[in-house]
Design an enzyme around this catalytic site. Sequence first.
Site, PDB file in Angstrom:
ATOM      1  N   PHE A  96      47.236  34.411  39.605  1.00 13.27           N
ATOM      2  CA  PHE A  96      46.519  34.227  41.075  1.00 13.27           C
ATOM      3  C   PHE A  96      45.482  33.258  40.496  1.00 13.27           C
ATOM      4  O   PHE A  96      44.308  32.753  39.767  1.00 13.27           O
ATOM      5  CB  PHE A  96      45.393  35.187  41.447  1.00 13.27           C
ATOM      6  CG  PHE A  96      44.329  35.527  42.297  1.00 13.27           C
ATOM      7  CD1 PHE A  96      44.801  35.108  43.263  1.00 13.27           C
ATOM      8  CD2 PHE A  96      43.265  36.174  42.296  1.00 13.27           C
ATOM      9  CE1 PHE A  96      44.485  34.900  44.959  1.00 13.27           C
ATOM     10  CE2 PHE A  96      42.571  35.567  43.615  1.00 13.27           C
ATOM     11  CZ  PHE A  96      43.091  35.466  44.356  1.00 13.27           C
ATOM     12  N   SER A 171      48.989  37.946  34.811  1.00 13.65           N
ATOM     13  CA  SER A 171      48.928  38.498  35.535  1.00 13.65           C
ATOM     14  C   SER A 171      49.523  38.809  37.056  1.00 13.65           C
ATOM     15  O   SER A 171      50.262  39.527  36.810  1.00 13.65           O
ATOM     16  CB  SER A 171      47.721  37.738  36.524  1.00 13.65           C
ATOM     17  OG  SER A 171      46.770  37.843  36.992  1.00 13.65           O
ATOM     18  N   LEU A 172      49.309  38.090  38.389  1.00  9.17           N
ATOM     19  CA  LEU A 172      49.823  38.928  39.170  1.00  9.17           C
ATOM     20  C   LEU A 172      51.289  37.857  39.354  1.00  9.17           C
ATOM     21  O   LEU A 172      52.632  38.405  39.253  1.00  9.17           O
ATOM     22  CB  LEU A 172      49.531  37.633  40.140  1.00  9.17           C
ATOM     23  CG  LEU A 172      49.158  38.561  41.460  1.00  9.17           C
ATOM     24  CD1 LEU A 172      48.414  36.773  42.736  1.00  9.17           C
ATOM     25  CD2 LEU A 172      49.193  39.537  42.069  1.00  9.17           C
ATOM     26  N   ASP A 194      49.613  41.329  30.740  1.00  5.97           N
ATOM     27  CA  ASP A 194      48.076  42.300  31.536  1.00  5.97           C
ATOM     28  C   ASP A 194      48.340  41.571  33.068  1.00  5.97           C
ATOM     29  O   ASP A 194      47.508  41.148  34.050  1.00  5.97           O
ATOM     30  CB  ASP A 194      46.591  40.925  31.876  1.00  5.97           C
ATOM     31  CG  ASP A 194      45.280  42.088  31.801  1.00  5.97           C
ATOM     32  OD1 ASP A 194      45.987  43.228  31.471  1.00  5.97           O
ATOM     33  OD2 ASP A 194      44.332  42.238  32.315  1.00  5.97           O
ATOM     34  N   HIS A 281      40.686  39.071  30.810  1.00  4.88           N
ATOM     35  CA  HIS A 281      41.967  38.721  31.783  1.00  4.88           C
ATOM     36  C   HIS A 281      42.867  38.105  30.753  1.00  4.88           C
ATOM     37  O   HIS A 281      44.787  37.818  30.528  1.00  4.88           O
ATOM     38  CB  HIS A 281      41.687  38.746  33.082  1.00  4.88           C
ATOM     39  CG  HIS A 281      43.255  38.896  34.202  1.00  4.88           C
ATOM     40  ND1 HIS A 281      43.667  39.670  33.437  1.00  4.88           N
ATOM     41  CD2 HIS A 281      43.703  38.462  34.938  1.00  4.88           C
ATOM     42  CE1 HIS A 281      45.001  39.682  35.022  1.00  4.88           C
ATOM     43  NE2 HIS A 281      44.386  38.533  35.738  1.00  4.88           N
TER      44      HIS A 281
END
Length: 468
Positions: A96, A171-172, A194, A281
């Site tokens: 993101f 992430s995403l 993550d 993150h």
Amino acid sequence: MFVFWSFALLLIDAAKGEEICYERVGCYTDDIPWSGTPERPIKRLPWSPERINTRFLLYTKNNPNNFQEITAVEPETIDYSNFNASKITRFITHGFVDQGEENWLSDMCKRMFEVEDVNCICIDWKKGSRCPYTQAANNIRVVGAEVGYFINTLEARYGYSPSMVHFIGHSLGAHAAAEMGNRVPGIGRITALDPAQPYFQGTPPIVRLDKNDAAFVDVIHTDSAPTIPYLGFGMSQAVGHLDFYPNGGEYMPGCKKNIISQIVDIDGIWEGTRDFVACNHLRSYKYYSDSILYPDGFLGYPCAGHNLFETGTCFPCPQGGCPKMGHYADEFKNKISSGFQKLYLNTGEAKVFARWRYKISVTLSGKSSVRGYINIALYGTGGNTRQYQIFQGKLKPDETYSNLTDVELDVGTVTMVKFLWNNNMINPTLPKLGAAKVAVQDGENGNVFNLCGSGTVREDVLQTLTPC
Ligand SMILES: *[C@@H]1O[C@H](CO)[C@@H](O)[C@H](O)[C@H]1NC(C)=O
Ligand SMILES: *[C@@H]1O[C@H](CO)[C@@H](O)[C@H](O)[C@H]1NC(C)=O
């Protein structure tokens, strides 16, 4: 009955969502489970492939500093590039708000080139990631489809086996693996750094990354506190074959620092502001990057929970060894049991993040008890460590004090130990204490080194112990 039927109709109505189709990458709906569930309340359809503009930036040993942009839409660009179909391919995908030209992606490629010769492809989908989160969380489906299309093209054009593909997503970006895995069977490996929690945790496997998306799936969890109220951004749920929870998976050491101390960090101001908002993150890719150069500095101890790991219940590594978090996790792929395996380890608070775990047990000698603390430094064939505090409290002669310590290097064969004690105050009786014996157990293989000392020393005076 009437109530039941009208309720059912309402559900059908809600479930009948919109659908959108794109050439090349297929159709997408906002039906359940994609939207209209407690986990995904806001409906969004992914943007078009043109608008997201997923780009493939190739780095190889021959061009480690400047990428070659290649595309499966014009596959001649691959023919003419440094892509080599006899080598494995690692894709790296950002999350993101981030972008594929960010240094961390190409730096990761460069580190790989220090240890191996691979095709390293950074995927840039910034045009689809810099928008409201709920939109980006759906755009990632098209990104995954684009990667799938790319791999299918490699297979058709060069007979390239999907088993030679390793997809690394942050992430995403990690959830792009769901769409990719659904479209391309037999992907070799997926590493999720993550994986994002909102709109994915608790959803069915078709929506999110899961262990059926590749032959081997490893996950690093670094920000898995609940999003509400702790703003944790990563999943806590185990979704791979091996799920690593460094430092317990929620709060990373070194992430409490203020923004000024981050800015003086070598990565500069942008990295500093990024860290300020998403330090935990972002640690996931920093650990991965360090693991490329420090293979045994990130051993994951199988354990039922972080508390048990901290109290030493899961020490040392079991007979079959501990899996390595990060780049070399797949060395363990033939040893994985069914179900999910959770692995625990501690890291440093700044780079280099690698740590080696030892159990240090100190047996004291002396005439009388005194309050204070015990420090130990290890010396060995691999180098020597700084001093670590083993215990603080009442120090009693003949008593043994044990502590698990994560040190900054692999000590190797322990050849010497230095012992120091202190009670931080001037004591007119000038008490003396010594370490009669120090046992050092190496977490990796369980080997124990025994070192003996003689006599006692005043506080702040180093005592040297040698093999018994
Ligand atoms: C591709 O890699 C193989 C194996 O390392 C090597 O033998 C071959 O020369 C490479 N091809 C090109 C065009 O560089
Ligand atoms: C190990 O040492 C650290 C640092 O002094 C301390 O915080 C921790 O409580 C110790 N653990 C045990 C089991 O004594």
